[in-house]
Design an enzyme around this catalytic site. Structure first.
Site, mmCIF file in Angstrom:
data_model
loop_
_atom_site.group_PDB
_atom_site.id
_atom_site.type_symbol
_atom_site.label_atom_id
_atom_site.label_comp_id
_atom_site.label_asym_id
_atom_site.label_seq_id
_atom_site.Cartn_x
_atom_site.Cartn_y
_atom_site.Cartn_z
ATOM 1 N N ILE A 38 16.535 3.979 1.268
ATOM 2 C CA ILE A 38 15.455 4.570 -0.170
ATOM 3 C C ILE A 38 14.778 6.046 0.223
ATOM 4 C CG2 ILE A 38 13.531 3.525 -1.247
ATOM 5 C CD1 ILE A 38 17.025 1.967 -1.845
ATOM 6 N N TYR A 49 15.080 -4.764 14.409
ATOM 7 C CA TYR A 49 15.123 -4.923 12.736
ATOM 8 C C TYR A 49 16.125 -5.309 12.797
ATOM 9 C CZ TYR A 49 14.529 -2.307 8.608
ATOM 10 O OH TYR A 49 14.684 -1.373 7.658
ATOM 11 N N ALA A 50 17.757 -5.269 12.653
ATOM 12 C CA ALA A 50 19.251 -5.871 12.092
ATOM 13 C C ALA A 50 18.873 -7.310 12.201
ATOM 14 C CB ALA A 50 20.017 -4.609 12.757
ATOM 15 N N ALA A 51 18.449 -7.901 13.794
ATOM 16 C CA ALA A 51 18.326 -9.125 14.159
ATOM 17 C C ALA A 51 16.675 -9.732 12.607
ATOM 18 C CB ALA A 51 17.751 -9.447 15.339
ATOM 19 N N SER A 52 16.199 -9.224 12.734
ATOM 20 C CA SER A 52 14.622 -9.107 11.673
ATOM 21 C C SER A 52 14.866 -9.465 10.585
ATOM 22 C CB SER A 52 13.798 -8.692 12.324
ATOM 23 O OG SER A 52 13.862 -7.472 11.557
ATOM 24 N N LYS A 53 15.886 -8.493 10.151
ATOM 25 C CA LYS A 53 17.042 -8.103 9.229
ATOM 26 C C LYS A 53 17.914 -9.165 8.640
ATOM 27 C CE LYS A 53 13.558 -5.278 7.229
ATOM 28 N NZ LYS A 53 12.694 -5.987 6.447
ATOM 29 N N SER A 80 1.145 -1.290 0.318
ATOM 30 C CA SER A 80 -0.336 0.007 -0.147
ATOM 31 C C SER A 80 1.031 0.913 -0.411
ATOM 32 C CB SER A 80 -1.558 0.001 1.408
ATOM 33 O OG SER A 80 -0.636 -0.582 2.424
ATOM 34 N N ARG A 81 1.932 1.496 0.147
ATOM 35 C CA ARG A 81 2.834 2.600 0.330
ATOM 36 C C ARG A 81 4.270 2.048 0.170
ATOM 37 N NH1 ARG A 81 3.565 3.567 5.677
ATOM 38 N NH2 ARG A 81 2.996 1.674 6.141
HETATM 39 P P1 NAP Z 1 6.595 1.645 4.682
HETATM 40 O O1 NAP Z 1 6.752 2.651 3.383
HETATM 41 O O2 NAP Z 1 6.277 2.181 6.165
HETATM 42 O O3 NAP Z 1 5.876 0.388 4.490
HETATM 43 C C1 NAP Z 1 5.285 -0.651 4.852
HETATM 44 C C2 NAP Z 1 4.250 -1.208 4.068
HETATM 45 O O4 NAP Z 1 3.964 -3.024 5.323
HETATM 46 C C3 NAP Z 1 2.894 -0.693 4.013
HETATM 47 O O5 NAP Z 1 2.277 -1.330 2.869
HETATM 48 C C4 NAP Z 1 1.971 -1.502 5.736
HETATM 49 O O6 NAP Z 1 1.305 -1.183 5.179
HETATM 50 C C5 NAP Z 1 2.531 -2.585 5.433
HETATM 51 N N1 NAP Z 1 3.202 -3.370 6.516
HETATM 52 C C6 NAP Z 1 3.483 -3.136 7.598
HETATM 53 N N2 NAP Z 1 2.843 -3.762 8.752
HETATM 54 C C7 NAP Z 1 1.754 -4.841 8.263
HETATM 55 C C8 NAP Z 1 1.422 -5.947 8.856
HETATM 56 N N3 NAP Z 1 1.872 -5.841 9.894
HETATM 57 N N4 NAP Z 1 0.905 -6.680 7.639
HETATM 58 C C9 NAP Z 1 1.124 -6.395 6.822
HETATM 59 N N5 NAP Z 1 1.245 -5.251 5.850
HETATM 60 C C10 NAP Z 1 2.563 -4.633 6.899
HETATM 61 O O7 NAP Z 1 8.239 0.850 4.407
HETATM 62 P P2 NAP Z 1 9.152 1.132 3.273
HETATM 63 O O8 NAP Z 1 9.875 1.887 3.399
HETATM 64 O O9 NAP Z 1 8.616 0.928 2.279
HETATM 65 O O10 NAP Z 1 9.901 -0.775 3.368
HETATM 66 C C11 NAP Z 1 9.726 -1.381 2.915
HETATM 67 C C12 NAP Z 1 10.678 -3.582 3.430
HETATM 68 O O11 NAP Z 1 11.466 -2.451 3.085
HETATM 69 C C13 NAP Z 1 10.284 -3.014 4.395
HETATM 70 O O12 NAP Z 1 10.695 -4.479 4.826
HETATM 71 C C14 NAP Z 1 11.640 -2.522 4.831
HETATM 72 O O13 NAP Z 1 12.126 -2.693 6.492
HETATM 73 C C15 NAP Z 1 12.245 -2.418 3.703
HETATM 74 N N6 NAP Z 1 13.538 -1.143 4.081
HETATM 75 C C16 NAP Z 1 13.497 0.030 3.267
HETATM 76 C C17 NAP Z 1 14.762 0.608 3.169
HETATM 77 C C18 NAP Z 1 14.235 2.366 3.358
HETATM 78 O O14 NAP Z 1 15.020 3.122 3.366
HETATM 79 N N7 NAP Z 1 12.831 2.724 3.126
HETATM 80 C C19 NAP Z 1 15.751 0.280 3.364
HETATM 81 C C20 NAP Z 1 16.029 -1.156 3.405
HETATM 82 C C21 NAP Z 1 15.346 -2.206 3.696
HETATM 83 P P3 NAP Z 1 -0.285 -0.472 5.779
HETATM 84 O O15 NAP Z 1 0.271 1.538 4.598
HETATM 85 O O16 NAP Z 1 -1.822 -0.761 5.875
HETATM 86 O O17 NAP Z 1 0.544 0.054 7.299
#
Ligand code: NAP
Length: 248
Positions: free
Chosen positions: A189, A156-160, A15-16
């Site tokens: 990102i 977070y680091a442990a999960s990843k 969704s985001r």
């Molecule tokens: P984000 O913008 O916060 O979006 C998170 C997404 O996950 C949303 O669609 C949210 O849904 C969904 N979500 C959260 N909790 C959930 C649950 N319990 N069940 C199902 N869906 C759930 O995060 P993002 O930055 O795009 O990150 C996406 C992935 O990339 C994550 O795994 C993050 O750890 C990883 N990542 C991100 C970065 C970065 O710089 N952004 C860097 C490294 C890794 P709702 O909208 O309904 O809440």
């Protein structure tokens, strides 16, 4: 040529942010997209409509990635709607940052549940289908933080990092059935979330990256297109860093 023509994909957390970027690029590449959300109902419906206009099948599902039962139900519903599942992208994730001294048990468990157990839940749920098909590509979203660690992000680091060990094990177990399991490890990102941060701080981060910019959801999506497509048919058990050279 569209690289994902006719393939069916499930993306968690579509969704985001990054997940939405992946859903968009997947649809542009011809994939049918089933994606989940946790609470952003309006954004999910909007994306479903936007993707459907591209002439592919798209559907949003409300499903808590941390719940084993909900993952089972989700996959059953997606199979009913889409018939098969070729690609699974475990993208849903959260942060609950704090120094270990102040990190509550609740915040540790929440991050492990949504980021790591979710991957187990979803792979368990699609495994039978992919085994029967004798094909499948699983892509799990880790982070450079899972490779390097980060002060204030032990949970977070442990999960990843756990995602990496899990994915490599699945690659070893399911390779003989032509099911591939790889990891994408994004660096910094830029999303709506980072747009709210102080511009000077963010620019400091950009300058510390060899490619001198933050990544975009599209950068991550492109890596996921490659790993989901037949272009990567001989690649499994790998961690692809998409970080502009940040962690080199
Ligand atoms: P984000 O913008 O916060 O979006 C998170 C997404 O996950 C949303 O669609 C949210 O849904 C969904 N979500 C959260 N909790 C959930 C649950 N319990 N069940 C199902 N869906 C759930 O995060 P993002 O930055 O795009 O990150 C996406 C992935 O990339 C994550 O795994 C993050 O750890 C990883 N990542 C991100 C970065 C970065 O710089 N952004 C860097 C490294 C890794 P709702 O909208 O309904 O809440």
């Amino acid at each position: 040529m569209k690289l994902l023509e006719g393939k069916n994909a499930i993306i968690t957390g579509g969704s985001r942010g990054i997940g939405r970027g992946i859903a968009r690029v997947y649809a542009e590449q011809g994939a049918n997209v089933a994606f989940t959300y946790s609470s952003s109902e309006a954004a999910a419906k909007e994306l479903e409509e936007e993707l459907s206009k591209l002439g592919i099948k798209a559907k949003a599902y409300k499903s808590n990635a941390a719940s084993y039962e909900e993952a089972q139900d989700l996959v059953a519903n997606v199979l009913e709607d889409f018939d098969s599942i070729d690609i699974l992208i475990n993208n849903a994730g959260i942060t609950k940052d704090n120094l270990l001294m102040r990190m509550s048990e609740e915040d540790f468990d929440a991050v492990i549940g949504i980021n790591l157990k979710s991957v187990y839940n979803m792979v368990k749920a699609v495994q039978r289908t992919m085994l029967k098909q004798r094909s499948g590509s699983i892509i799990n979203m880790s982070s450079v933080v899972g490779i390097k660690g980060n002060a204030g992000q032990a949970n977070y680091a442990a999960s990843k990092a756990g995602i990496i060990g899990f994915s490599k094990s699945v690659a070893l177990e399911l390779g003989s059935r032509n099911i591939r399991s790889n990891v994408v490890a994004p660096g910094f990102i830029e999303t709506e979330m980072t747009a709210k941060l102080d511009e000077k701080t963010v620019d400091g981060w950009r300058q510390a990256i060899p490619l001198k910019r933050g990544g975009t959801p599209q950068d991550i999506a492109n890596a996921c297109v490659f790993l989901g497509s037949d272009m990567s048919n001989y690649i499994t058990g790998q961690v692809l860093q998409v970080d502009g050279g940040m962690l080199t």
